[in-house]
Design a protein around this motif. Structure first.
Motif, PDB file in Angstrom:
ATOM      1  N   PRO A   1       5.056  13.394 -19.480  1.00 35.10           N
ATOM      2  CA  PRO A   1       4.529  13.566 -18.123  1.00 35.10           C
ATOM      3  C   PRO A   1       5.657  13.756 -17.115  1.00 35.10           C
ATOM      4  O   PRO A   1       6.802  13.398 -17.369  1.00 35.10           O
ATOM      5  N   ILE A   2       5.311  14.321 -15.979  1.00 37.77           N
ATOM      6  CA  ILE A   2       6.235  14.391 -14.855  1.00 37.77           C
ATOM      7  C   ILE A   2       6.012  13.130 -14.043  1.00 37.77           C
ATOM      8  O   ILE A   2       4.875  12.791 -13.718  1.00 37.77           O
ATOM      9  N   GLU A   3       7.077  12.438 -13.738  1.00 33.47           N
ATOM     10  CA  GLU A   3       6.966  11.208 -12.959  1.00 33.47           C
ATOM     11  C   GLU A   3       7.847  11.303 -11.719  1.00 33.47           C
ATOM     12  O   GLU A   3       8.969  11.806 -11.786  1.00 33.47           O
ATOM     13  N   ARG A   4       7.304  10.822 -10.622  1.00 34.98           N
ATOM     14  CA  ARG A   4       8.094  10.731  -9.399  1.00 34.98           C
ATOM     15  C   ARG A   4       7.980   9.300  -8.890  1.00 34.98           C
ATOM     16  O   ARG A   4       6.892   8.775  -8.723  1.00 34.98           O
ATOM     17  N   ARG A   5       9.137   8.693  -8.670  1.00 38.16           N
ATOM     18  CA  ARG A   5       9.191   7.312  -8.165  1.00 38.16           C
ATOM     19  C   ARG A   5       9.747   7.330  -6.752  1.00 38.16           C
ATOM     20  O   ARG A   5      10.649   8.109  -6.442  1.00 38.16           O
ATOM     21  N   TYR A   6       9.205   6.444  -5.922  1.00 36.23           N
ATOM     22  CA  TYR A   6       9.599   6.365  -4.519  1.00 36.23           C
ATOM     23  C   TYR A   6      10.252   5.019  -4.252  1.00 36.23           C
ATOM     24  O   TYR A   6       9.782   3.992  -4.725  1.00 36.23           O
ATOM     25  N   ASP A   7      11.337   5.041  -3.471  1.00 40.58           N
ATOM     26  CA  ASP A   7      12.071   3.828  -3.119  1.00 40.58           C
ATOM     27  C   ASP A   7      12.009   3.617  -1.608  1.00 40.58           C
ATOM     28  O   ASP A   7      12.076   4.580  -0.831  1.00 40.58           O
ATOM     29  N   TYR A   8      11.906   2.355  -1.217  1.00 39.00           N
ATOM     30  CA  TYR A   8      11.807   1.982   0.189  1.00 39.00           C
ATOM     31  C   TYR A   8      12.846   0.915   0.501  1.00 39.00           C
ATOM     32  O   TYR A   8      13.197   0.105  -0.345  1.00 39.00           O
ATOM     33  N   ASN A   9      13.303   0.900   1.744  1.00 34.92           N
ATOM     34  CA  ASN A   9      14.233  -0.160   2.151  1.00 34.92           C
ATOM     35  C   ASN A   9      13.447  -1.389   2.601  1.00 34.92           C
ATOM     36  O   ASN A   9      12.208  -1.393   2.556  1.00 34.92           O
ATOM     37  N   VAL A  10      14.141  -2.421   3.071  1.00 36.34           N
ATOM     38  CA  VAL A  10      13.492  -3.690   3.401  1.00 36.34           C
ATOM     39  C   VAL A  10      12.538  -3.584   4.587  1.00 36.34           C
ATOM     40  O   VAL A  10      11.647  -4.415   4.731  1.00 36.34           O
ATOM     41  N   VAL A  11      12.704  -2.565   5.428  1.00 38.51           N
ATOM     42  CA  VAL A  11      11.783  -2.395   6.562  1.00 38.51           C
ATOM     43  C   VAL A  11      10.657  -1.408   6.257  1.00 38.51           C
ATOM     44  O   VAL A  11       9.881  -1.058   7.126  1.00 38.51           O
ATOM     45  N   GLY A  12      10.590  -0.961   4.982  1.00 37.24           N
ATOM     46  CA  GLY A  12       9.479  -0.112   4.550  1.00 37.24           C
ATOM     47  C   GLY A  12       9.676   1.368   4.717  1.00 37.24           C
ATOM     48  O   GLY A  12       8.732   2.146   4.543  1.00 37.24           O
ATOM     49  N   GLU A  13      10.883   1.808   5.036  1.00 36.78           N
ATOM     50  CA  GLU A  13      11.153   3.236   5.184  1.00 36.78           C
ATOM     51  C   GLU A  13      11.479   3.856   3.825  1.00 36.78           C
ATOM     52  O   GLU A  13      12.182   3.249   3.013  1.00 36.78           O
ATOM     53  N   LEU A  14      10.978   5.038   3.599  1.00 34.26           N
ATOM     54  CA  LEU A  14      11.266   5.760   2.369  1.00 34.26           C
ATOM     55  C   LEU A  14      12.750   6.100   2.334  1.00 34.26           C
ATOM     56  O   LEU A  14      13.283   6.700   3.261  1.00 34.26           O
TER      57      LEU A  14
ATOM     58  N   GLY B   1       0.793  -1.230   0.000  1.00 34.66           N
ATOM     59  CA  GLY B   1       0.000   0.000   0.000  1.00 34.66           C
ATOM     60  C   GLY B   1       0.818   1.269   0.000  1.00 34.66           C
ATOM     61  O   GLY B   1       0.281   2.362   0.180  1.00 34.66           O
ATOM     62  N   ARG B   2       2.122   1.158  -0.216  1.00 33.08           N
ATOM     63  CA  ARG B   2       2.980   2.347  -0.251  1.00 33.08           C
ATOM     64  C   ARG B   2       2.970   2.953  -1.653  1.00 33.08           C
ATOM     65  O   ARG B   2       2.945   2.235  -2.652  1.00 33.08           O
ATOM     66  N   LEU B   3       3.026   4.262  -1.701  1.00 33.89           N
ATOM     67  CA  LEU B   3       3.082   4.960  -2.986  1.00 33.89           C
ATOM     68  C   LEU B   3       4.403   4.643  -3.670  1.00 33.89           C
ATOM     69  O   LEU B   3       5.471   4.836  -3.107  1.00 33.89           O
ATOM     70  N   ARG B   4       4.330   4.123  -4.896  1.00 34.87           N
ATOM     71  CA  ARG B   4       5.537   3.786  -5.653  1.00 34.87           C
ATOM     72  C   ARG B   4       5.811   4.808  -6.749  1.00 34.87           C
ATOM     73  O   ARG B   4       6.966   5.078  -7.067  1.00 34.87           O
ATOM     74  N   GLN B   5       4.750   5.331  -7.365  1.00 35.80           N
ATOM     75  CA  GLN B   5       4.957   6.252  -8.478  1.00 35.80           C
ATOM     76  C   GLN B   5       3.776   7.198  -8.603  1.00 35.80           C
ATOM     77  O   GLN B   5       2.628   6.805  -8.438  1.00 35.80           O
ATOM     78  N   GLN B   6       4.078   8.451  -8.900  1.00 36.64           N
ATOM     79  CA  GLN B   6       3.075   9.454  -9.247  1.00 36.64           C
ATOM     80  C   GLN B   6       3.395   9.950 -10.647  1.00 36.64           C
ATOM     81  O   GLN B   6       4.557  10.181 -10.972  1.00 36.64           O
ATOM     82  N   THR B   7       2.363  10.129 -11.457  1.00 34.37           N
ATOM     83  CA  THR B   7       2.540  10.663 -12.804  1.00 34.37           C
ATOM     84  C   THR B   7       1.578  11.816 -12.973  1.00 34.37           C
ATOM     85  O   THR B   7       0.394  11.701 -12.650  1.00 34.37           O
ATOM     86  N   LEU B   8       2.078  12.924 -13.489  1.00 35.16           N
ATOM     87  CA  LEU B   8       1.267  14.108 -13.727  1.00 35.16           C
ATOM     88  C   LEU B   8       1.377  14.462 -15.207  1.00 35.16           C
ATOM     89  O   LEU B   8       2.473  14.672 -15.716  1.00 35.16           O
ATOM     90  N   GLN B   9       0.247  14.494 -15.886  1.00 36.93           N
ATOM     91  CA  GLN B   9       0.231  14.789 -17.322  1.00 36.93           C
ATOM     92  C   GLN B   9      -0.704  15.958 -17.572  1.00 36.93           C
ATOM     93  O   GLN B   9      -1.879  15.911 -17.213  1.00 36.93           O
ATOM     94  N   LEU B  10      -0.170  16.997 -18.164  1.00 35.62           N
ATOM     95  CA  LEU B  10      -0.970  18.141 -18.575  1.00 35.62           C
ATOM     96  C   LEU B  10      -1.196  18.005 -20.069  1.00 35.62           C
ATOM     97  O   LEU B  10      -0.280  18.187 -20.856  1.00 35.62           O
ATOM     98  N   HIS B  11      -2.400  17.634 -20.446  1.00 36.13           N
ATOM     99  CA  HIS B  11      -2.718  17.343 -21.843  1.00 36.13           C
ATOM    100  C   HIS B  11      -2.624  18.589 -22.715  1.00 36.13           C
ATOM    101  O   HIS B  11      -2.944  19.683 -22.286  1.00 36.13           O
ATOM    102  N   GLN B  12      -2.166  18.407 -23.922  1.00 35.36           N
ATOM    103  CA  GLN B  12      -2.055  19.427 -24.961  1.00 35.36           C
ATOM    104  C   GLN B  12      -1.002  20.487 -24.656  1.00 35.36           C
ATOM    105  O   GLN B  12      -0.810  21.392 -25.427  1.00 35.36           O
ATOM    106  N   THR B  13      -0.320  20.408 -23.512  1.00 35.39           N
ATOM    107  CA  THR B  13       0.711  21.391 -23.201  1.00 35.39           C
ATOM    108  C   THR B  13       2.066  20.730 -23.012  1.00 35.39           C
ATOM    109  O   THR B  13       3.063  21.221 -23.499  1.00 35.39           O
TER     110      THR B  13
END
Length: 126
Positions: free
Chosen positions: A73-86, A57-69
């Motif tokens: 897209p802008i993408e942000r990816r999130y990485d976590y360690n084995v204990v679930g910390e960002l 349930g952790r956020l892995r990726q956000q994508t933001l797309q502004l159509h026609q402009t």
């Protein structure tokens, strides 16, 4: 609302599926397993946000797309360690971020001139 505008919230189950201002769609929301995975904003869905989550349930990726402009897209990816910390995040498409800031600036000017309520305001943002 105090200024006479009417906000209407539509629900699918417990989740908001659409928000209207004076009968015009401000945003559409899609949910999966209780988490918002997609939001279209603007009269014609000009701005789309997508969220991807991992099996915990952790956020892995956000994508933001502004159509026609924006071409990319802008993408942000999130990485976590084995204990679930960002442990870090990576953002791609810097040229898109500059174009987005210009769009946001123009949108803020239009809001001030026309008294439009934004999605950010509706969801408690600044």
């Amino acid at each position: 609302m105090p200024d006479g505008n009417i906000l209407t919230y539509h629900y699918q189950g417990e989740n908001v599926s659409q928000i209207d201002l004076n009968g015009q769609i401000l945003s559409n929301h899609q949910w999966e397993y209780g988490q918002e995975i997609r939001r279209h904003m603007g009269r014609f869905g000009e701005l789309t946000c997508r969220h991807q989550f991992d099996e915990c349930g952790r956020l892995r990726q956000q994508t933001l797309q502004l159509h026609q402009t924006l071409s990319k897209p802008i993408e942000r990816r999130y990485d976590y360690n084995v204990v679930g910390e960002l442990t870090g995040s990576t953002t791609t498409s810097i040229s898109s971020q500059i174009a987005l800031k210009e769009f946001e600036s123009a949108l803020n000017i239009a809001i001030k001139q026309n008294g439009i309520v934004t999605d950010k305001m509706i969801h408690g943002g600044n």
